[in-house]
Design an enzyme around this catalytic site. Structure first.
Site, PDB file in Angstrom:
ATOM      1  N   GLY A 159      -2.959  -2.680  -5.186  1.00 44.82           N
ATOM      2  CA  GLY A 159      -4.121  -2.454  -4.332  1.00 44.82           C
ATOM      3  C   GLY A 159      -4.767  -1.130  -4.724  1.00 44.82           C
ATOM      4  N   ILE A 161      -4.145   1.931  -3.811  1.00 44.91           N
ATOM      5  CA  ILE A 161      -3.233   3.043  -4.120  1.00 44.91           C
ATOM      6  C   ILE A 161      -2.540   2.788  -5.472  1.00 44.91           C
ATOM      7  CG2 ILE A 161      -1.199   4.350  -3.364  1.00 44.91           C
ATOM      8  CD1 ILE A 161      -2.006   3.642  -0.451  1.00 44.91           C
ATOM      9  N   ARG A 181       0.340 -10.036  -6.115  1.00 45.75           N
ATOM     10  CA  ARG A 181       0.286 -11.465  -5.757  1.00 45.75           C
ATOM     11  C   ARG A 181      -0.576 -12.218  -6.756  1.00 45.75           C
ATOM     12  NH1 ARG A 181      -1.514 -11.076   0.253  1.00 45.75           N
ATOM     13  NH2 ARG A 181      -2.472  -9.326  -0.796  1.00 45.75           N
ATOM     14  N   ARG A 242       6.902   1.669   1.943  1.00 44.34           N
ATOM     15  CA  ARG A 242       7.579   1.539   3.238  1.00 44.34           C
ATOM     16  C   ARG A 242       9.064   1.285   3.014  1.00 44.34           C
ATOM     17  NH1 ARG A 242       3.874   3.277   5.447  1.00 44.34           N
ATOM     18  NH2 ARG A 242       2.703   2.535   7.242  1.00 44.34           N
ATOM     19  N   GLU A 271      14.133   4.846   8.886  1.00 45.96           N
ATOM     20  CA  GLU A 271      13.791   6.271   8.899  1.00 45.96           C
ATOM     21  C   GLU A 271      13.443   6.717  10.327  1.00 45.96           C
ATOM     22  OE1 GLU A 271      10.467   5.848   6.049  1.00 45.96           O
ATOM     23  OE2 GLU A 271       9.183   6.630   7.619  1.00 45.96           O
ATOM     24  N   HIS A 289       8.576  10.959   4.129  1.00 47.68           N
ATOM     25  CA  HIS A 289       7.378  10.153   4.436  1.00 47.68           C
ATOM     26  C   HIS A 289       6.125  11.034   4.556  1.00 47.68           C
ATOM     27  CE1 HIS A 289       6.019   6.075   6.269  1.00 47.68           C
ATOM     28  NE2 HIS A 289       5.036   6.660   5.605  1.00 47.68           N
TER      29      HIS A 289
HETATM   30  C1  GLV Z   1       1.433   5.889   5.647  1.00 48.75           C
HETATM   31  O1  GLV Z   1       2.544   5.597   5.380  1.00 48.75           O
HETATM   32  C2  GLV Z   1       0.385   4.939   5.858  1.00 48.75           C
HETATM   33  O2  GLV Z   1       0.630   3.723   5.842  1.00 48.75           O
HETATM   34  O3  GLV Z   1      -0.755   5.370   6.051  1.00 48.75           O
END
Ligand code: GLV
Length: 329
Positions: A159, A161, A181, A242, A271, A289
């Site tokens: 995506g 990021i 995908r 995640r 977490e 995180h």
């Molecule tokens: C951070 O982990 C987000 O999903 O923005």
């Protein structure tokens, strides 16, 4: 919004003053600048008379919470990932749900790179050795790392990021492969300088594997023992998306027995109670995180969430609406 009453919104965690100032122009705001996380039941009680909720990924928004908030019209998550929100349950109740895409792509990509470089050059391990006085002088074969430049970077989840992570690889002369995908548009592939490969081919060919898929039942333990053995023994795994995408127990076993070389993690199962065995390993870089955690990006995320919430409560379609179906019916 009714003409005579401002909508009431609950903000579950501490936010920036400018976020609250903006919200207060349009809403009656219950804030939590003391930042004590709500337990689920307390959240339900606090939300009982609210029209809107601004929440974070530490808040679970599920059917039970929604049932406790009969007036709720919108939930604005201060995060791009929204696995903490049961979007289907929101839709059933006609509650709009929004997230904060776009504004955190570059900062999160930077953090994925921080973990890659850190794990490759063992930066947290060697820093500890400096601090404990273990470093007594230069030696040729001291705490050798591996090169990032000219290596193969494999990105799972391409995506925005993932693409930002790929674009950064140009300066490191890396070969970039990805799995998604479905392949991304050829124009985006060209910009990312990346080629689509099958999942197993990516596992087998990559020197660095970066996980950037959203977490869902479909991606739960996407990387477990069976996938780790398909990686190169020299591979470095980065999880900047995640917890739960990786089977942490399987990763710990792989890091201990040399199935892969190292890992860089920003997220964990359960977490912040990460598996304590991670703490004893030198070949893992551990971050708490903080993928999007720069001042500018967190401010932009909070403001985008506030704008989504206000738009929804004004009866407009918020810019980052996840469930347009909630508006029908
Ligand atoms: C951070 O982990 C987000 O999903 O923005």
């Amino acid at each position: 919004m009714t003409a005579n009453r401002k909508p009431r919104v609950l903000v579950t965690r501490e936010v920036f003053d400018e976020t609250l100032d903006y919200l207060r122009q349009h809403c009656e705001v219950i804030d939590n600048q003391g930042d004590r996380p709500y337990a689920p039941e307390a959240l339900g009680k606090a939300l009982a008379a609210c029209d809107g909720l601004m929440c974070s990924l530490t808040d679970r928004v599920d059917a039970a919470l929604l049932a406790a908030a009969p007036n709720l019209k919108a939930v604005a998550n201060i995060a791009v990932g929204y696995n903490n929100i049961d979007v289907t349950a929101c839709t059933v109740r006609g509650v709009m749900a929004t997230n904060t895409p776009g504004v955190l792509d570059d900062s999160t990509a930077d953090l994925a790179w921080t973990l890659m470089l850190g794990a490759a050059r063992r930066i947290t391990e060697v820093e500890r050795r400096v601090r404990t006085g273990e470093w007594t002088g230069w030696r040729l074969k001291q705490w050798l790392g591996v090169d990032v430049h000219h290596a193969t970077l494999g990105i799972i989840g391409m995506g925005r990021i993932g693409q930002a992570i790929a674009r950064r690889a140009v300066g490191f002369d890396m070969k970039v492969i990805y799995h998604n995908r479905k392949p991304i548009q050829p124009e985006l592939e060209r910009k990312a300088n990346a080629s689509y490969v099958a999942f197993d081919a990516l596992l087998a060919q990559s020197d660095f594997i970066v996980l950037q898929v959203p977490y869902s039942p479909a991606t739960h333990h996407l990387i477990g023992a069976a996938q780790l053995v398909k990686m190169k023994p020299s591979a470095i795994l980065i999880n900047s998306t995640r917890g739960g995408v990786v089977d942490d127990a399987a990763l710990i076993a792989a890091l201990k027995n040399g199935t892969i070389r190292a890992a860089g993690l920003d997220v964990y199962e359960n977490e912040p109670k990460l598996n304590p065995e991670f703490l004893a390993l030198d070949n893992v870089v551990l971050a708490p995180h903080v993928g999007s955690s720069t001042e500018a990006t967190r401010q932009a995320m909070a403001m985008l969430a506030a704008k989504n919430l206000v738009a929804a409560l004004k009866g407009e379609t918020p810019p980052n609406l996840l469930n347009p179906e909630a508006l029908r019916g």
